[in-house]
Design a protein around this motif. Structure first.
Motif, short mmCIF file in Angstrom:
data_model
loop_
_atom_site.label_atom_id
_atom_site.label_comp_id
_atom_site.label_asym_id
_atom_site.label_seq_id
_atom_site.Cartn_x
_atom_site.Cartn_y
_atom_site.Cartn_z
N GLU A 1 97.49 -14.58 113.64
CA GLU A 1 97.77 -15.54 112.57
C GLU A 1 96.81 -16.71 112.65
O GLU A 1 96.31 -17.20 111.64
CB GLU A 1 99.21 -16.05 112.67
N ALA A 2 96.51 -17.15 113.86
CA ALA A 2 95.59 -18.27 114.03
C ALA A 2 94.20 -17.90 113.51
O ALA A 2 93.52 -18.72 112.89
CB ALA A 2 95.51 -18.68 115.49
N ASP A 3 93.76 -16.66 113.76
CA ASP A 3 92.47 -16.21 113.27
C ASP A 3 92.44 -16.24 111.74
O ASP A 3 91.47 -16.70 111.13
CB ASP A 3 92.16 -14.80 113.76
N SER A 4 93.51 -15.75 111.12
CA SER A 4 93.59 -15.73 109.66
C SER A 4 93.60 -17.14 109.09
O SER A 4 92.91 -17.44 108.12
CB SER A 4 94.86 -14.98 109.21
N LEU A 5 94.38 -18.00 109.74
CA LEU A 5 94.45 -19.38 109.28
C LEU A 5 93.14 -20.10 109.50
O LEU A 5 92.75 -20.95 108.70
CB LEU A 5 95.59 -20.11 109.99
N GLY A 6 92.46 -19.76 110.58
CA GLY A 6 91.16 -20.37 110.85
C GLY A 6 90.17 -20.04 109.74
O GLY A 6 89.42 -20.93 109.28
N ARG A 7 90.15 -18.78 109.30
CA ARG A 7 89.26 -18.39 108.20
C ARG A 7 89.66 -19.09 106.92
O ARG A 7 88.81 -19.55 106.15
CB ARG A 7 89.30 -16.87 108.02
N ALA A 8 90.96 -19.21 106.70
CA ALA A 8 91.45 -19.88 105.50
C ALA A 8 91.06 -21.36 105.51
O ALA A 8 90.64 -21.92 104.50
CB ALA A 8 92.97 -19.73 105.39
N TRP A 9 91.21 -21.98 106.68
CA TRP A 9 90.88 -23.40 106.80
C TRP A 9 89.39 -23.63 106.56
O TRP A 9 89.00 -24.56 105.86
CB TRP A 9 91.27 -23.89 108.18
N SER A 10 88.56 -22.77 107.11
CA SER A 10 87.11 -22.88 106.91
C SER A 10 86.77 -22.76 105.43
O SER A 10 85.92 -23.50 104.91
CB SER A 10 86.37 -21.80 107.70
N ALA A 11 87.44 -21.83 104.74
CA ALA A 11 87.19 -21.66 103.31
C ALA A 11 87.63 -22.90 102.53
O ALA A 11 86.94 -23.33 101.60
CB ALA A 11 87.94 -20.43 102.80
N LEU A 12 88.76 -23.47 102.92
CA LEU A 12 89.25 -24.65 102.22
C LEU A 12 88.31 -25.84 102.43
O LEU A 12 88.09 -26.64 101.52
CB LEU A 12 90.66 -25.01 102.71
N MET A 13 87.76 -25.95 103.63
CA MET A 13 86.83 -27.04 103.92
C MET A 13 85.55 -26.93 103.09
O MET A 13 84.85 -27.93 102.88
CB MET A 13 86.48 -27.03 105.41
N ARG A 14 85.26 -25.74 102.60
CA ARG A 14 84.08 -25.55 101.76
C ARG A 14 84.41 -25.63 100.28
O ARG A 14 83.51 -25.69 99.44
CB ARG A 14 83.43 -24.18 102.05
N ALA A 15 85.68 -25.62 99.95
CA ALA A 15 86.11 -25.59 98.56
C ALA A 15 85.86 -26.93 97.88
O ALA A 15 85.79 -27.98 98.53
CB ALA A 15 87.58 -25.22 98.47
N GLY A 16 85.76 -26.88 96.56
CA GLY A 16 85.66 -28.11 95.79
C GLY A 16 84.39 -28.89 96.08
O GLY A 16 83.35 -28.33 96.45
N THR A 17 84.48 -30.20 95.91
CA THR A 17 83.34 -31.08 96.11
C THR A 17 83.74 -32.26 97.01
O THR A 17 84.89 -32.66 97.03
CB THR A 17 82.82 -31.63 94.77
N ALA A 18 82.77 -32.78 97.73
CA ALA A 18 83.02 -33.93 98.59
C ALA A 18 83.18 -35.19 97.74
O ALA A 18 82.49 -35.36 96.73
CB ALA A 18 81.87 -34.11 99.58
N HIS A 19 84.10 -36.04 98.17
CA HIS A 19 84.34 -37.28 97.43
C HIS A 19 84.86 -38.32 98.42
O HIS A 19 85.46 -37.98 99.44
CB HIS A 19 85.37 -37.05 96.33
N THR A 20 84.62 -39.58 98.10
CA THR A 20 85.14 -40.66 98.94
C THR A 20 85.87 -41.68 98.07
O THR A 20 85.55 -41.86 96.89
CB THR A 20 84.02 -41.38 99.72
N TYR A 21 86.85 -42.33 98.68
CA TYR A 21 87.59 -43.41 98.03
C TYR A 21 87.57 -44.62 98.96
O TYR A 21 87.68 -44.49 100.18
CB TYR A 21 89.05 -43.01 97.78
N GLU A 22 87.43 -45.79 98.38
CA GLU A 22 87.46 -47.01 99.16
C GLU A 22 88.87 -47.59 99.18
O GLU A 22 89.71 -47.25 98.35
CB GLU A 22 86.47 -48.03 98.59
N ARG A 23 89.12 -48.47 100.14
CA ARG A 23 90.43 -49.09 100.30
C ARG A 23 90.91 -49.67 98.98
O ARG A 23 90.18 -50.40 98.31
CB ARG A 23 90.35 -50.20 101.36
N GLY A 24 92.15 -49.31 98.60
CA GLY A 24 92.74 -49.81 97.38
C GLY A 24 92.46 -48.96 96.15
O GLY A 24 93.09 -49.18 95.10
N GLU A 25 91.58 -47.97 96.27
CA GLU A 25 91.25 -47.13 95.12
C GLU A 25 92.32 -46.05 94.94
O GLU A 25 92.77 -45.42 95.89
CB GLU A 25 89.88 -46.49 95.33
#
Length: 226
Positions: free
Chosen positions: A11-35
């Motif tokens: 299960e950890a192996d499967s979740l590890g692959r899933a987590w890696s995929a999620l970390m690559r998903a979408g786009t990087a973004h940042t928010y500043e304090r109060g945003e």
């Protein structure tokens, strides 16, 4: 969603692959304090995976007052409920400091859940845990004297987000008297008095919204009072 890193074996192996995929998903973004990261009532459906920093979850009560109800940190996901049911956002999420995220579209999020079945189970576990935590907090944070409720809230947060320092356990992120009051259903002045009492007993110290715990047993003793 930190559950993805808390399993073992196959299960950890499967979740590890899933987590890696999620970390690559979408786009990087940042928010500043109060945003504002997610706005209550909005009909957008993107999901945010927090990579670094803290965010505050707030709602509006019957008196039209903004109330802090929870905190999110790195490894947590916000906005997934709207991605699942297409209903308007139920709460506002605001950056408590500089926050780094992956902003993931509804389509990509749902595709990820379908592709990685173990991850889908982890998501369900996370939602169930969040629901149970909310129920527990409504009981523990609203029962007994203000100082007892405050100690329970502090213990709860250091269990999740406490950071060891030479002075003691630092509670992150920094909360104001009013925000501690929101969490435990108490007025700001009562919270201030409770913190003064705990400081006098050398159990905690509090300055500029920064709370440091010097005695966990002391907190537990006060928390046990009904």
């Amino acid at each position: 969603m930190s559950e993805l890193a808390d399993r073992s074996g196959t299960e950890a192996d499967s979740l590890g692959r899933a987590w890696s995929a999620l970390m690559r998903a979408g786009t990087a973004h940042t928010y500043e304090r109060g945003e504002i990261m997610v706005l209550a009532g909005a009909t957008d459906t993107f999901v945010l995976l927090l990579l670094d920093g803290f965010a505050k979850v707030t709602t509006i009560d019957d008196l039209d007052t903004t109330v802090l109800v929870d905190i999110r940190a790195s490894g947590d996901v916000v906005g997934e409920t709207a991605a699942f049911d297409n209903e308007p956002r139920s709460a506002t999420v605001t950056a408590a400091q500089h926050v780094s995220v992956r902003r993931i579209s509804q389509e990509e999020w749902l595709g990820w859940v379908v592709q990685y079945q173990a991850a889908g189970l982890a998501v369900n576990r996370s939602l169930a845990h969040r629901s149970r935590t909310a129920v527990r907090r409504r009981t523990e944070f609203t029962r007994g004297p203000v100082i007892s409720r405050l100690c329970r809230a502090v213990l709860d947060l250091i269990g999740q987000y406490g950071r060891p320092t030479p002075q003691g356990l630092s509670v992150r992120p920094g909360l104001s008297h009013a925000e501690w009051g929101d969490l435990i259903g108490a007025r700001e002045r009562r919270v201030q008095h409770a913190l003064q009492e705990l400081s006098a007993a050398r159990i905690v110290s509090y300055s500029r919204c920064r709370l440091t715990v010097h005695s966990v047993p002391g907190l537990r003793e006060f928390a046990a009072d009904q």
